[in-house]
Design an enzyme around this catalytic site. Structure first.
Site, mmCIF file in Angstrom:
data_model
loop_
_atom_site.group_PDB
_atom_site.id
_atom_site.type_symbol
_atom_site.label_atom_id
_atom_site.label_comp_id
_atom_site.label_asym_id
_atom_site.label_seq_id
_atom_site.Cartn_x
_atom_site.Cartn_y
_atom_site.Cartn_z
ATOM 1 C CB SER A 1 -47.448 -9.149 -50.483
ATOM 2 O OG SER A 1 -47.375 -8.109 -49.594
ATOM 3 C CE1 TYR B 1 -47.420 -8.842 -43.598
ATOM 4 C CE2 TYR B 1 -47.966 -7.619 -45.445
ATOM 5 C CZ TYR B 1 -47.057 -8.082 -44.634
ATOM 6 O OH TYR B 1 -45.753 -8.044 -44.992
ATOM 7 C CG ASP C 1 -38.746 -16.723 -45.573
ATOM 8 O OD1 ASP C 1 -38.409 -16.151 -44.463
ATOM 9 O OD2 ASP C 1 -39.814 -16.159 -45.868
ATOM 10 C CB SER C 2 -35.067 -15.549 -43.006
ATOM 11 O OG SER C 2 -36.317 -15.290 -42.761
ATOM 12 N N GLY C 3 -32.666 -15.399 -45.581
ATOM 13 C CA GLY C 3 -31.047 -15.287 -45.852
ATOM 14 C C GLY C 3 -30.738 -16.404 -47.189
ATOM 15 C CD GLN D 1 -48.559 -11.602 -46.566
ATOM 16 O OE1 GLN D 1 -48.969 -10.801 -47.531
ATOM 17 N NE2 GLN D 1 -48.510 -11.298 -45.280
ATOM 18 C CG HIS E 1 -41.140 -10.461 -42.272
ATOM 19 N ND1 HIS E 1 -42.434 -10.527 -42.374
ATOM 20 C CD2 HIS E 1 -41.341 -9.306 -43.144
ATOM 21 C CE1 HIS E 1 -43.218 -9.910 -43.253
ATOM 22 N NE2 HIS E 1 -42.411 -9.035 -43.484
ATOM 23 N NE ARG F 1 -33.829 -7.628 -47.290
ATOM 24 C CZ ARG F 1 -34.053 -8.027 -46.287
ATOM 25 N NH1 ARG F 1 -33.721 -9.420 -45.839
ATOM 26 N NH2 ARG F 1 -34.523 -7.347 -45.346
ATOM 27 C CE LYS G 1 -43.246 -14.957 -45.193
ATOM 28 N NZ LYS G 1 -42.756 -13.982 -44.453
#
Length: 422
Positions: free
Chosen positions: A130, A165, A346-348, A163, A307, A370, A283
């Protein structure tokens, strides 16, 4: 990593004969173990999502809308099960990717990002660092032992991705990307949906923003352009720094990484110029139209993600959007020698079955977020490694028992919608 991933099951049982107890393989229980170790605000920061957290729940519910259809007597051998995939022109041993998550020092102050990177390198899983890291990007890369210049195209998954930002300051952007390229990061992951922080009640109600105290800004604080332009040339990491200087530098860093102003599609040309011919993936893609624009802009792939529900409340579950986007990417004509665009999801993701469903619906790689955070909080590097081994074993056993010899065999035909009538 040649041994069957499902061998982790035997490893656990044999270890039990000698009194060796594993980290829990129940990821819901692992989250509770992590919660007990963490400061309440740190746990809430990772566990929380935007507003009512409906999007995060929609992510989980989207997996329940698809069921795996097992087939029997398919001559499957776990010893020969193949989880290999190709991402951005390179072969990897598994489809897993470490999703970028910032402020890891709040989960494990001593090891932070380095622990996660080392666990990923050990298992030959690509690690995404990140921008909001707790350790400078050079330190993480070096400590994990990633290969700076792999000589073969298929040199395995011991590599790292960076990644971004996207800073408002173009000079700072150029400096960060130059440092990442020099360090050896292979793929640039551009996060599109966090140009402003989402409305997150768990953090707001505890007034918890770790960035304001200098956490999660190691990449920026260690950047010479940032120090020169925003810290009067004084390193905010020095021993005699004052609290006011840290606050001032932190506010400046947040203003760059989350400026409250969205970039535009035209700006992608700047990133291509700075990153060169190496892979770039966007992303946060959730629509077919955005996927098409990414391709038109010359990107090397799309990362289907919301996200983890942390930005937009009341949004569609990310898995729901994957099939149409993946179908579009696969329909693109290829020139001779050209590599297919890569689709990451991703996500879940919480289980091997979830990974199977994402791959069946068109993902080339599946990013984990996570779950490994809870492993990091509970047991540091070993905790991250064991979460990844748990997911890989679960994936291999689940797919094998459902009648598949490789993850490459997974397709839409292996699923039925939960509401379909037989």
């Amino acid at each position: 990593m040649s041994d069957p991933k499902s061998g982790y099951l035997r490893e656990i049982y044999v270890g039990g004969l000698s009194g060796v107890k594993p980290q829990t393989t129940d990821l819901k229980q692992l989250e509770l173990h992590a919660k007990a170790k963490l400061k309440p605000e740190a746990y809430a920061y990772v566990a929380g999502s935007a507003s009512t957290e409906a999007t995060a729940q929609n992510n989980l519910d989207a997996f329940k809308k698809w069921h795996i259809v097992p087939s029997m007597l398919r001559d499957v051998s776990l010893a020969e099960f193949d989880t290999a995939t190709r991402l951005f022109g390179r072969k990897y041993a598994t489809p897993l990717v470490i999703a970028p998550i910032g402020v890891q020092a709040q989960l494990h102050p001593e090891e932070a990002d380095c622990a996660t990177a080392c666990a990923a390198a050990e298992l030959e899983i690509p690690f995404t660092l990140s921008s909001a890291t707790s350790r400078p990007l050079e330190q993480v890369y070096e400590q994990a032992g990633f290969r700076t210049n792999p000589v073969e195209e298929d040199d395995g998954g011991v590599d790292a991705w960076f990644q971004l930002y996207w800073p408002q300051d173009d000079e700072l952007t150029e400096s960060l990307l130059a440092r990442a390229k020099k360090a050896g990061y292979r793929v640039l992951v551009v996060t599109l949906d966090t140009w402003s922080l989402g409305w997150r009640p768990r953090d707001l109600d505890t007034t918890y923003n770790p960035f304001l105290t200098g956490e999660g800004v190691a990449n920026v604080f260690s950047d010479p352009v940032f120090v020169r332009k925003y810290c009067d040339g004084k390193d905010p990491r020095r021993a005699d720094v004052t609290p006011d200087e840290i606050t001032s530098a932190s506010v400046a860093a947040i203003s760059q990484l989350s400026p409250g102003i969205s970039r535009s599609w035209a700006d992608l040309a700047q990133l291509r110029r700075l990153w060169g011919s190496a892979p770039i993936v966007l992303k946060g893609i959730q629509t077919l139209a955005d996927a098409a624009r990414a391709v038109e802009a010359g990107m090397d792939g799309v990362w289907v993600s919301n996200h983890g529900g942390r930005q937009v409340d009341g949004a569609v579950g990310s898995l729901t959007q994957l099939p149409a986007i993946a179908d579009y990417i696969r329909s693109l004509p290829l020139k001779e020698g050209e590599e297919k665009k890569t689709v990451i999801f991703d996500s879940g993701i919480r289980s091997g079955a979830d990974i199977m469903k994402a791959l069946s619906l068109g993902a080339d790689g599946v990013a984990i977020g996570r779950p490994w955070c809870w492993g990091l909080a509970a047991n540091g590097q070993d905790g991250v490694r064991d979460v990844l081994k748990t997911l890989l074993a679960d994936l291999e056993l689940n797919a094998g028992l459902a009648g598949f010899q490789s993850t490459a065999q997974l397709s839409r035909h292996n699923l039925v919608r939960a509401d379909s009538r037989m």
